[in-house]
Design an enzyme around this catalytic site. Structure first.
Site, PDB file in Angstrom:
ATOM      1  N   CYS A   1       2.204  17.181  32.752  1.00  0.00           N
ATOM      2  CA  CYS A   1       2.112  15.770  32.532  1.00  0.00           C
ATOM      3  C   CYS A   1       1.598  15.113  34.001  1.00  0.00           C
ATOM      4  O   CYS A   1       2.444  15.344  34.923  1.00  0.00           O
ATOM      5  CB  CYS A   1       3.280  15.465  32.026  1.00  0.00           C
ATOM      6  SG  CYS A   1       3.283  13.374  31.912  1.00  0.00           S
TER       7      CYS A   1
ATOM      8  N   HIS B   1      10.479  11.990  31.269  1.00  0.00           N
ATOM      9  CA  HIS B   1       9.296  12.360  30.247  1.00  0.00           C
ATOM     10  C   HIS B   1       9.607  11.879  28.682  1.00  0.00           C
ATOM     11  O   HIS B   1      10.258  12.597  28.209  1.00  0.00           O
ATOM     12  CB  HIS B   1       8.681  13.382  30.257  1.00  0.00           C
ATOM     13  CG  HIS B   1       7.631  13.902  29.536  1.00  0.00           C
ATOM     14  ND1 HIS B   1       6.235  13.723  30.254  1.00  0.00           N
ATOM     15  CD2 HIS B   1       7.371  14.280  28.238  1.00  0.00           C
ATOM     16  CE1 HIS B   1       5.126  13.758  29.041  1.00  0.00           C
ATOM     17  NE2 HIS B   1       6.078  14.076  28.076  1.00  0.00           N
TER      18      HIS B   1
ATOM     19  N   HIS C   1       2.852  10.142  28.330  1.00  0.00           N
ATOM     20  CA  HIS C   1       4.088   9.935  28.872  1.00  0.00           C
ATOM     21  C   HIS C   1       4.154   8.451  29.003  1.00  0.00           C
ATOM     22  O   HIS C   1       3.077   7.745  29.561  1.00  0.00           O
ATOM     23  CB  HIS C   1       3.880  10.453  30.399  1.00  0.00           C
ATOM     24  CG  HIS C   1       5.403  10.045  31.278  1.00  0.00           C
ATOM     25  ND1 HIS C   1       5.798  11.116  32.018  1.00  0.00           N
ATOM     26  CD2 HIS C   1       5.982   9.116  31.333  1.00  0.00           C
ATOM     27  CE1 HIS C   1       6.748  10.621  32.690  1.00  0.00           C
ATOM     28  NE2 HIS C   1       6.880   9.391  32.188  1.00  0.00           N
TER      29      HIS C   1
ATOM     30  N   HIS D   1       3.779   4.700  29.122  1.00  0.00           N
ATOM     31  CA  HIS D   1       3.525   3.914  30.322  1.00  0.00           C
ATOM     32  C   HIS D   1       3.126   2.476  29.950  1.00  0.00           C
ATOM     33  O   HIS D   1       2.493   2.131  28.801  1.00  0.00           O
ATOM     34  CB  HIS D   1       2.392   4.307  31.289  1.00  0.00           C
ATOM     35  CG  HIS D   1       1.003   4.890  30.276  1.00  0.00           C
ATOM     36  ND1 HIS D   1       1.226   6.033  29.626  1.00  0.00           N
ATOM     37  CD2 HIS D   1      -0.220   4.312  30.212  1.00  0.00           C
ATOM     38  CE1 HIS D   1      -0.214   6.133  29.025  1.00  0.00           C
ATOM     39  NE2 HIS D   1      -0.911   4.807  29.306  1.00  0.00           N
TER      40      HIS D   1
ATOM     41  N   CYS E   1       4.335  12.908  35.276  1.00  0.00           N
ATOM     42  CA  CYS E   1       5.475  13.583  35.801  1.00  0.00           C
ATOM     43  C   CYS E   1       5.249  13.905  37.244  1.00  0.00           C
ATOM     44  O   CYS E   1       5.966  14.313  38.015  1.00  0.00           O
ATOM     45  CB  CYS E   1       5.867  14.664  34.843  1.00  0.00           C
ATOM     46  SG  CYS E   1       6.747  14.126  33.416  1.00  0.00           S
TER      47      CYS E   1
ATOM     48  N   ASP F   1      -2.873   1.420  38.677  1.00  0.00           N
ATOM     49  CA  ASP F   1      -3.818   2.155  37.990  1.00  0.00           C
ATOM     50  C   ASP F   1      -4.867   2.723  38.797  1.00  0.00           C
ATOM     51  O   ASP F   1      -5.623   2.063  39.765  1.00  0.00           O
ATOM     52  CB  ASP F   1      -4.209   1.397  36.773  1.00  0.00           C
ATOM     53  CG  ASP F   1      -4.741   2.311  35.781  1.00  0.00           C
ATOM     54  OD1 ASP F   1      -4.331   2.517  34.730  1.00  0.00           O
ATOM     55  OD2 ASP F   1      -5.685   2.931  35.878  1.00  0.00           O
TER      56      ASP F   1
HETATM   57  P1  5GP Z   1      -3.824   5.107  28.516  1.00  0.00           P
HETATM   58  O1  5GP Z   1      -5.113   5.064  27.955  1.00  0.00           O
HETATM   59  O2  5GP Z   1      -2.895   6.353  28.076  1.00  0.00           O
HETATM   60  O3  5GP Z   1      -3.010   3.693  27.975  1.00  0.00           O
HETATM   61  O4  5GP Z   1      -3.781   4.804  29.973  1.00  0.00           O
HETATM   62  C1  5GP Z   1      -3.892   5.681  31.024  1.00  0.00           C
HETATM   63  C2  5GP Z   1      -4.031   5.130  32.342  1.00  0.00           C
HETATM   64  O5  5GP Z   1      -3.814   5.991  33.183  1.00  0.00           O
HETATM   65  C3  5GP Z   1      -5.510   4.770  32.343  1.00  0.00           C
HETATM   66  O6  5GP Z   1      -5.595   3.498  32.758  1.00  0.00           O
HETATM   67  C4  5GP Z   1      -5.857   5.400  33.474  1.00  0.00           C
HETATM   68  O7  5GP Z   1      -6.809   4.884  34.341  1.00  0.00           O
HETATM   69  C5  5GP Z   1      -4.552   5.805  34.504  1.00  0.00           C
HETATM   70  N1  5GP Z   1      -4.646   7.217  34.985  1.00  0.00           N
HETATM   71  C6  5GP Z   1      -5.252   8.273  34.429  1.00  0.00           C
HETATM   72  N2  5GP Z   1      -4.719   9.079  35.546  1.00  0.00           N
HETATM   73  C7  5GP Z   1      -4.289   8.618  36.731  1.00  0.00           C
HETATM   74  C8  5GP Z   1      -3.722   8.940  37.884  1.00  0.00           C
HETATM   75  O8  5GP Z   1      -3.907  10.173  38.295  1.00  0.00           O
HETATM   76  N3  5GP Z   1      -3.313   8.134  38.813  1.00  0.00           N
HETATM   77  C9  5GP Z   1      -3.313   6.723  38.443  1.00  0.00           C
HETATM   78  N4  5GP Z   1      -2.680   5.809  39.408  1.00  0.00           N
HETATM   79  N5  5GP Z   1      -3.562   6.407  37.328  1.00  0.00           N
HETATM   80  C10 5GP Z   1      -4.017   7.329  36.312  1.00  0.00           C
HETATM   81 ZN    ZN Z   2       5.519  13.153  31.692  1.00  0.00          ZN
END
Ligand code: 5GP
Ligand code: ZN
Length: 114
Positions: free
Chosen positions: A4, A46, A98, A100, A7, A30
């Site tokens: 993850c 998690h 996870h 968010h 995590c 982000d």
């Molecule tokens: P979801 O689409 O799952 O709601 O949002 C996932 C978010 O996590 C996306 O906005 C993406 O840009 C962000 N994200 C994905 N991988 C990483 C990472 O390694 N670091 C950071 N800071 N954000 C991430």
């Molecule tokens: Zn996690």
């Protein structure tokens, strides 16, 4: 949950621009912002989706909202406001499993979202 990505951020195995941390919650920028302010707030524990929240985990999800308001204030959003949104499952756009919350602000936000 070794794989993850969030995590790994909690464990500092991959870098992130952290803006808030306590025993239960981490907030970081982000990596692909959709607005001038785009911060992710996560429980350190998690939990994959809202459907996986156990009774004992419930207090942290209340606390996250108060932390979001504090972070929003620190980011200069006290007057204009912000959006706090969480995607649950692929059909709603969840990519990272996870939980968010996206704290988004600093530009005009339309409603309803796409
Ligand atoms: P979801 O689409 O799952 O709601 O949002 C996932 C978010 O996590 C996306 O906005 C993406 O840009 C962000 N994200 C994905 N991988 C990483 C990472 O390694 N670091 C950071 N800071 N954000 C991430
Ligand atoms: Zn996690």
């Amino acid at each position: 949950m070794q794989e993850c990505i969030f995590c790994k951020i909690v464990r500092r195995e991959i870098p992130a621009d952290v803006v808030y941390e306590d025993d239960d919650i981490l907030a970081f920028k982000d990596i692909n912002p959709v607005a001038p302010v785009h911060i992710l707030l996560i429980p350190k524990k998690h939990v994959a989706t809202f459907f996986d929240i156990a009774a004992e985990d419930q207090p942290v999800f209340g606390k996250i909202q108060a932390v979001a308001a504090q972070v929003a204030k620190e980011q200069g959003l006290e007057e204009k406001g912000f959006r706090l949104v969480a995607n649950c499952l692929e059909g709603a756009g969840q990519v990272v499993f996870h939980i968010h919350y996206h704290l988004v602000g600093g530009r005009e936000l339309t409603w309803p979202p796409g």
